[in-house]
Design an enzyme around this catalytic site. Sequence first.
Site, mmCIF file in Angstrom:
data_model
loop_
_atom_site.group_PDB
_atom_site.id
_atom_site.type_symbol
_atom_site.label_atom_id
_atom_site.label_comp_id
_atom_site.label_asym_id
_atom_site.label_seq_id
_atom_site.Cartn_x
_atom_site.Cartn_y
_atom_site.Cartn_z
ATOM 1 N N GLU A 85 0.836 -1.206 0.000
ATOM 2 C CA GLU A 85 0.000 0.000 0.000
ATOM 3 C C GLU A 85 0.872 1.257 0.000
ATOM 4 O OE1 GLU A 85 -3.601 0.482 0.153
ATOM 5 O OE2 GLU A 85 -2.801 2.447 -0.349
ATOM 6 N N ASP A 133 1.004 4.267 -2.859
ATOM 7 C CA ASP A 133 0.720 5.679 -2.601
ATOM 8 C C ASP A 133 1.909 6.548 -3.015
ATOM 9 O OD1 ASP A 133 -1.804 5.150 -1.539
ATOM 10 O OD2 ASP A 133 -1.014 4.805 0.463
ATOM 11 N N SER A 159 -7.533 1.989 -3.283
ATOM 12 C CA SER A 159 -6.242 2.424 -2.761
ATOM 13 C C SER A 159 -5.394 3.081 -3.815
ATOM 14 C CB SER A 159 -5.450 1.197 -2.318
ATOM 15 O OG SER A 159 -5.583 1.016 -0.971
ATOM 16 N N ASP A 166 -18.690 11.859 -16.393
ATOM 17 C CA ASP A 166 -19.677 10.938 -15.837
ATOM 18 C C ASP A 166 -19.403 9.501 -16.306
ATOM 19 O OD1 ASP A 166 -21.893 10.073 -14.510
ATOM 20 O OD2 ASP A 166 -23.348 10.860 -15.958
ATOM 21 N N ILE A 167 -19.499 8.565 -15.384
ATOM 22 C CA ILE A 167 -19.341 7.146 -15.720
ATOM 23 C C ILE A 167 -20.747 6.542 -15.840
ATOM 24 C CG2 ILE A 167 -18.351 4.928 -14.985
ATOM 25 C CD1 ILE A 167 -16.290 7.194 -15.625
ATOM 26 N N GLY A 186 -25.319 10.910 -14.454
ATOM 27 C CA GLY A 186 -25.254 11.796 -13.288
ATOM 28 C C GLY A 186 -24.664 11.056 -12.092
ATOM 29 N N ASP A 214 -23.973 8.798 -9.003
ATOM 30 C CA ASP A 214 -24.464 7.517 -8.493
ATOM 31 C C ASP A 214 -23.498 7.025 -7.422
ATOM 32 O OD1 ASP A 214 -22.345 5.920 -9.810
ATOM 33 O OD2 ASP A 214 -23.357 6.544 -11.642
#
Length: 615
Positions: free
Chosen positions: A304, A308, A533, A575-576, A594, A596
Amino acid sequence: MKLDLTIFLSAFIGAQAVLGTPIRSRTPYSIKETHNVPRKWKNLGRAAGNHKLHLQIGLKQEKFDELDLHLYEVSDPNHSRYGNHLSFEDVNELVKPAEETLDLVHEWLLTNGVRELAYSPAKDWINIYIDVESAEKLLDTEYSVFQHEDGSALVRTSHWSLPAHLHEHIDTVQPTTSFMRSAPQKADYIQFDQPWTPPGYKPPTNETIAKVCRLFTVTIECFRTLYGTIDYQQKVPGINKIAFNNYIGQRPIRPDVFSFLQKYRPEAAPNAYTFQSIEIDDGPAAQDTPLTVEQAAGDDISKEANLDAQTILGMTYPQPVYSYSTGGSPPFIADINTPENTNEPYLTWVNYVMGQKDVPQVISSSYGDDEQTVPKSYADRVCKQFAQLGARGISLLVSSGDGGLGGEDSSGCLTNDGKNTTTFIPSFPPSCPYVTAVGATQEFEPEVAAFRAPGLGPDNKTHGFYASGSGFSNYFDRPSYQDGVVPAYISALGGLYEGLYNKNGRSYPDIAAQGLYFAFWWNGTESSISGTSASCPLTSSIISLVNDDLISRGKPPLGFLNPWLYSKGYKGFTDILSGNTSSCGTGGFPVTKGWDPITGFGTPNFPELLKLARH
Ligand SMILES: *[C@@H]1O[C@H](CO)[C@@H](O)[C@H](O)[C@H]1NC(C)=O
Ligand SMILES: *[C@@H]1O[C@H](CO)[C@@H](O)[C@H](O)[C@H]1NC(C)=O
Ligand SMILES: *[C@@H]1O[C@H](CO)[C@@H](O)[C@H](O)[C@H]1NC(C)=O
Ligand SMILES: *[C@@H]1O[C@H](CO)[C@@H](O)[C@H](O)[C@H]1NC(C)=O
Ligand SMILES: *[C@@H]1O[C@H](CO)[C@@H](O)[C@H](O)[C@H]1NC(C)=O
Ligand SMILES: *[C@@H]1O[C@H](CO)[C@@H](O)[C@H](O)[C@H]1NC(C)=O
């Protein structure tokens, strides 16, 4: 135990402060809080009496409501105070406890033999170091060692008490009932020899994108092209800063970060050895040497943190990057009766950062746990600390989780109230209304919500389930900034999943970004990793670049993003419209036009974000 002097300003002050106070009548103890031990944990028996605890006592903040008002005014682009963030001193003044609260709590501690204590700068937290035996007397409780299915252990209790007259003065005491483990939200790790294209995969028709973006693996150059940051020249690196969090022993490995950057952002590579590592409460420093064979076999102390560091350094070069490592909760312990350090790292970190005058304007945090593993009082108080960061103009972004609505099948999606009722399981901290929660996408033309059924990966090994975290809080009400989109979304569901989620809860995520098969370096080898992550540090980096532009124009940074995002900033996100979020044995909430609760408003369009932020 290493103490940070700016937090623990005034050890011993308590003893003096109490002398002038008349002893009040003592009241009998009654239970302040009960919290069922979450599933997956089992009680191994009483904790050793001499086991040391760092007890953090959260005193009632006298004027939090006022702070909340200020926060919304300075974060609302339509308000005359927009961008007028509060100072460190202003915030402390608003969250300090009443004198009476301090007096009564001092008296209680002193009569229980606690003579050394330390305060947060606002005095809204008292820190004491005591053994389990003394804590049991102080809180009229019994601590046990609890072990998680995965082998890790904590010293906790399922309930604790306070004298009746203190109930209204103390919000929370931890570690007591919080089983939160701040698990990294990384779904997957895949080693590979060759970039790989799945059968039937259609590359993007946009040539610019097709040239730099592959499904496996996705690179910094792809993100910078896809989201439009690639031509941006930073103007105020150094004034503008970014940070990320590490918990449970995670530490970035500098040689891995260097190798990654050398291949994917060569000019940034030297920074792999210079980015600043800040250790809190004995958290591990960023490591200058490669992983040892032994460390690599332990597997999980650096994936992790490497992700990052690699993403943020790759995306935000030449900006200074800060890595916070907070101690507590080692993943595995040798002897179950003597866990090394079972403190509450989340709280430790947020109290550390609240004690600093100079904090990076954007912080990325890719750790979380089921909301029901934390008692409400704890979640409330940590969430309020996040509001304080926002009031100071700091954007806190968190990953939305990798288990969709709570887990792959219905067996994991059960209540923790003893009844085992089927329900969706929200995740904390994304469920806190004062953070910006980031979901994940995959593919490019178009991007779709991230989902991968369990099965064979590109390395021909079996991989687990992964779906971008999605949900509605059971603890936090819907914040007003979501009123414009969430009720409409729920009403369009036409009763779908009725009873499985809290319609009045804070819903997340707010936004999303790529989160599958990131190019990655670990243990000296190129590989790939996935998860919210990954999408969280990516999005944080882009927000940080917007801040660079704002600051260079003499404007304040974006600060707490959500009021801006929901009223104006959303126009700077793509937008996806599709994707699969099957989880908890259901098809998941639909991804729609829109906002979600799978991808929020969608993925960043940096040039648009710059335009929107400037006005
Ligand atoms: C903010 O102000 C603009 C222009 O004055 C207005 O069009 C818009 O509706 C306002 N938005 C909100 C959320 O009040
Ligand atoms: C292709 O993608 C790039 C980068 O997002 C964009 O600038 C360009 O307008 C796109 N071209 C077409 C033809 O859509
Ligand atoms: C880590 O790298 C070392 C040296 O190349 C290798 O011997 C070891 O097997 C690797 N460990 C893992 C878990 O990949
Ligand atoms: C709920 O699940 C737990 C853990 O699996 C089990 O021990 C308990 O008996 C269950 N309770 C009910 C009421 O089914
Ligand atoms: C995975 O296995 C298939 C079938 O055995 C083989 O064709 C393919 O080359 C393997 N891929 C990798 C990356 O090893
Ligand atoms: C989601 O994907 C899985 C596996 O790819 C498939 O079995 C399932 O039918 C899909 N569900 C929906 C609602 O599309």
